[in-house]
Design an enzyme around this catalytic site. Sequence first.
Site, PDB file in Angstrom:
ATOM      1  N   GLU A  42       0.871  -1.173   0.000  1.00  0.00           N
ATOM      2  CA  GLU A  42       0.000   0.000   0.000  1.00  0.00           C
ATOM      3  C   GLU A  42       0.911   1.227   0.000  1.00  0.00           C
ATOM      4  O   GLU A  42       1.801   1.329   0.846  1.00  0.00           O
ATOM      5  CB  GLU A  42      -0.885   0.002   1.253  1.00  0.00           C
ATOM      6  CG  GLU A  42      -1.876   1.122   1.199  1.00  0.00           C
ATOM      7  CD  GLU A  42      -2.802   1.197   2.419  1.00  0.00           C
ATOM      8  OE1 GLU A  42      -2.793   0.268   3.252  1.00  0.00           O
ATOM      9  OE2 GLU A  42      -3.518   2.209   2.523  1.00  0.00           O
ATOM     10  N   ARG A 285       5.799 -12.974   9.378  1.00  0.00           N
ATOM     11  CA  ARG A 285       6.403 -11.651   9.200  1.00  0.00           C
ATOM     12  C   ARG A 285       7.831 -11.674   9.712  1.00  0.00           C
ATOM     13  O   ARG A 285       8.175 -12.451  10.599  1.00  0.00           O
ATOM     14  CB  ARG A 285       5.657 -10.605  10.038  1.00  0.00           C
ATOM     15  CG  ARG A 285       4.303 -10.262   9.545  1.00  0.00           C
ATOM     16  CD  ARG A 285       3.674  -9.256  10.503  1.00  0.00           C
ATOM     17  NE  ARG A 285       4.092  -7.898  10.211  1.00  0.00           N
ATOM     18  CZ  ARG A 285       3.517  -7.137   9.295  1.00  0.00           C
ATOM     19  NH1 ARG A 285       2.515  -7.604   8.574  1.00  0.00           N
ATOM     20  NH2 ARG A 285       3.922  -5.899   9.082  1.00  0.00           N
ATOM     21  N   LYS A 295       4.563   0.825   9.846  1.00  0.00           N
ATOM     22  CA  LYS A 295       4.598   2.094   9.117  1.00  0.00           C
ATOM     23  C   LYS A 295       4.108   3.234  10.003  1.00  0.00           C
ATOM     24  O   LYS A 295       4.612   4.347   9.892  1.00  0.00           O
ATOM     25  CB  LYS A 295       3.697   2.004   7.883  1.00  0.00           C
ATOM     26  CG  LYS A 295       4.335   1.296   6.710  1.00  0.00           C
ATOM     27  CD  LYS A 295       3.401   1.392   5.503  1.00  0.00           C
ATOM     28  CE  LYS A 295       3.717   0.329   4.475  1.00  0.00           C
ATOM     29  NZ  LYS A 295       2.571  -0.013   3.644  1.00  0.00           N
TER      30      LYS A 295
HETATM   31  P1  ATP Z   1       3.029  -2.375   8.104  1.00  0.00           P
HETATM   32  O1  ATP Z   1       2.151  -3.311   8.871  1.00  0.00           O
HETATM   33  O2  ATP Z   1       4.434  -2.338   8.522  1.00  0.00           O
HETATM   34  O3  ATP Z   1       2.424  -1.022   7.927  1.00  0.00           O
HETATM   35  P2  ATP Z   1       1.873  -3.455   5.821  1.00  0.00           P
HETATM   36  O4  ATP Z   1       1.646  -4.898   5.998  1.00  0.00           O
HETATM   37  O5  ATP Z   1       0.725  -2.562   5.994  1.00  0.00           O
HETATM   38  O6  ATP Z   1       3.110  -3.003   6.680  1.00  0.00           O
HETATM   39  P3  ATP Z   1       1.838  -3.458   3.021  1.00  0.00           P
HETATM   40  O7  ATP Z   1       2.187  -2.312   2.175  1.00  0.00           O
HETATM   41  O8  ATP Z   1       0.428  -3.821   3.151  1.00  0.00           O
HETATM   42  O9  ATP Z   1       2.476  -3.129   4.421  1.00  0.00           O
HETATM   43  O10 ATP Z   1       2.720  -4.732   2.692  1.00  0.00           O
HETATM   44  C1  ATP Z   1       2.999  -5.217   1.394  1.00  0.00           C
HETATM   45  C2  ATP Z   1       3.397  -6.652   1.498  1.00  0.00           C
HETATM   46  O11 ATP Z   1       4.535  -6.790   2.339  1.00  0.00           O
HETATM   47  C3  ATP Z   1       2.301  -7.507   2.085  1.00  0.00           C
HETATM   48  O12 ATP Z   1       2.191  -8.688   1.323  1.00  0.00           O
HETATM   49  C4  ATP Z   1       2.765  -7.790   3.479  1.00  0.00           C
HETATM   50  O13 ATP Z   1       2.290  -9.020   3.924  1.00  0.00           O
HETATM   51  C5  ATP Z   1       4.290  -7.758   3.330  1.00  0.00           C
HETATM   52  N1  ATP Z   1       4.933  -7.375   4.582  1.00  0.00           N
HETATM   53  C6  ATP Z   1       4.710  -6.259   5.313  1.00  0.00           C
HETATM   54  N2  ATP Z   1       5.432  -6.276   6.440  1.00  0.00           N
HETATM   55  C7  ATP Z   1       6.158  -7.414   6.433  1.00  0.00           C
HETATM   56  C8  ATP Z   1       7.098  -8.022   7.329  1.00  0.00           C
HETATM   57  N3  ATP Z   1       7.443  -7.433   8.474  1.00  0.00           N
HETATM   58  N4  ATP Z   1       7.642  -9.220   6.987  1.00  0.00           N
HETATM   59  C9  ATP Z   1       7.303  -9.810   5.832  1.00  0.00           C
HETATM   60  N5  ATP Z   1       6.425  -9.303   4.957  1.00  0.00           N
HETATM   61  C10 ATP Z   1       5.843  -8.124   5.234  1.00  0.00           C
HETATM   62 MG    MG Z   2      -1.066  -3.500   5.231  1.00  0.00          MG
END
Ligand code: ATP
Ligand code: MG
Length: 581
Positions: A42, A285, A295
Amino acid sequence: MASITPQNTPDAPVRTDFIRQIVRDDLASGKHASIKTRFPPEPNGYLHIGHAKAICLDFGVAAEFGGSCNLRLDDTNPAREDPEYVRAIQDDVQWLGFQWASLRHASDYFGVYYLAAEKLIRDGHAYVCDLNADAVREYRGNLTEPGRNSPYRERSADENLDLFRRMRAGEFADGARTLRAKIDMASGNMNLRDPALYRIKHVEHQNTGSDWPIYPMYDFAHALGDAVEGITHSLCTLEFEDHRPLYDWCVNHVDLAGNPELLEPLLARGLPKEAGKPRQIEFSRLNFNYLVMSKRKLMALVTEQLVDGWDDPRMPTLQGIRRRGYTPSALKLMVERVGISKQNSLLDIAILEGALRDDLDAHAPRRMAVIDPLKVVLTNLDAGFEETLTFANHPKDASLGERGIPFSRELWIEREDFEEVPPPGFKRLTVGGDVRLRGAGIMRCDEAVKDAAGRVVELRCTLDPASRPGMEGANRKVKGTIHWVSARHAVAAEVRLYDRLFTVPDPDAEEDGKTYRDYLNPGSRRVVTGYVEPAAADAVPEQGFQFERLGYFVADRYDHAPGTPVFNRSVTLRDTWSQKG
Ligand code: ATP
Ligand code: MG
């Protein structure tokens, strides 16, 4: 049938995690002729180290099995999203060494989502609900209580279609109505209790402007986005495991592959009308101690100016650690070592730093630099004495070549390499003692010159003429070897000594009213002026080195220029934190 083997380089180990096993099986059974994955961030912030794991997996699996991977920006939440993030995300993915087959936005599919929603309404699988957010929550029940049906659940398909079209026409205020999936208000899985598919939001979108007063919800948009792109394996993190039944519900009840007319809006955007039935697979994760990775918290560090921006070298963003001197290969090594599993855990940051050290130890050219300078005068050399000594750039890798280092009568050495009153076991320089100057011979310290305050400002030393490189006496045993630079030739450099941003292993723990803000390491950045040998001063931005005996450093991506060097410490030579622990 021919056996399917991943297209690894010949000496790379065949990876055997459960995801690659699923892919291997699906190819072997003929379920898929080829595979397709996607990385779907996102664009509401910068990518971090955790995302590197997802990127390496999504792009890596596709490449290993001869498939392809899309970069899809999940831009269904316009209020939080920004083109600045979109640019940084592309930069990060390419920096890691991956190239997407196609760059997509979820907003490319808004027309498809809309037709899919109308189909669900016509099929009796979705309805327009007039409950407000509070009432929806109240009707939903909880983990022990089943939910109750919305009073609007039994509206006719015609009435729902009419209301939904009016939602789309912008007739209603934000939050006045939602489109909900008609699934099961008594489901043990809360995500299946008639989840919202669309909400009303009169807000400009960075790609579609004011075309849409309604926006699809994440689960609906994500599942259909995967289907539209023909994604075969939709890899995501474990928190989406409970959403998988809804994901499957959306994919199956809309059935884009079986209803190609729903894909018509793609043509207007110049996109192919293809669709498939993706399978969602979850993995754990990546989390490290001594870091925060959400984030939201990273955003707070930036907006509260606790760091210098998203690309501050102390930030765990990919832009930050890149500036810190992390390399794509170090991150890939880390991801490789951590592996893929379904077990969430908090990993020791030593794994991350260790991967960086191992990568740089093998690949970073060596240079000499002095960051806390003390003047040495070799009194037995002429004032104009000057020579160039030849040094290997790497002790174990001759392919990295050699360079010349100027040597002359006046040198800078590290202040801590001299002690007037040496502590027991001290092996370096003292008055009356010998030390080896790396690659240049052995010198004896005759006198420490002090200023009025009693601080040592200069060492007057004698270079043993029989100990020069290549001479018999060069092998004479002395206890210590120190690094140096020629004072006349060295270039003054701004050296930023970075350390961990937090002082505690779990800065996320919110105990006794404290938050991660209370655990910031006041010593996480110290800026000093040092002196570097000419071959380091000539570096291009982002070039990394081992400064002998000091650690790994990188020429700052933005502030360094050849001749006016600025170096960031990437990591120390050894882990100094584990002993503190
Ligand atoms: P955050 O929770 O840190 O804001 P997010 O999950 O909202 O991150 P996205 O932009 O939705 O961030 O993530 C894009 C992709 O990266 C998704 O498929 C998510 O599962 C993966 N992802 C995000 N954080 C991690 C992590 N700590 N380890 C592995 N994969 C991740
Ligand atoms: Mg997300």
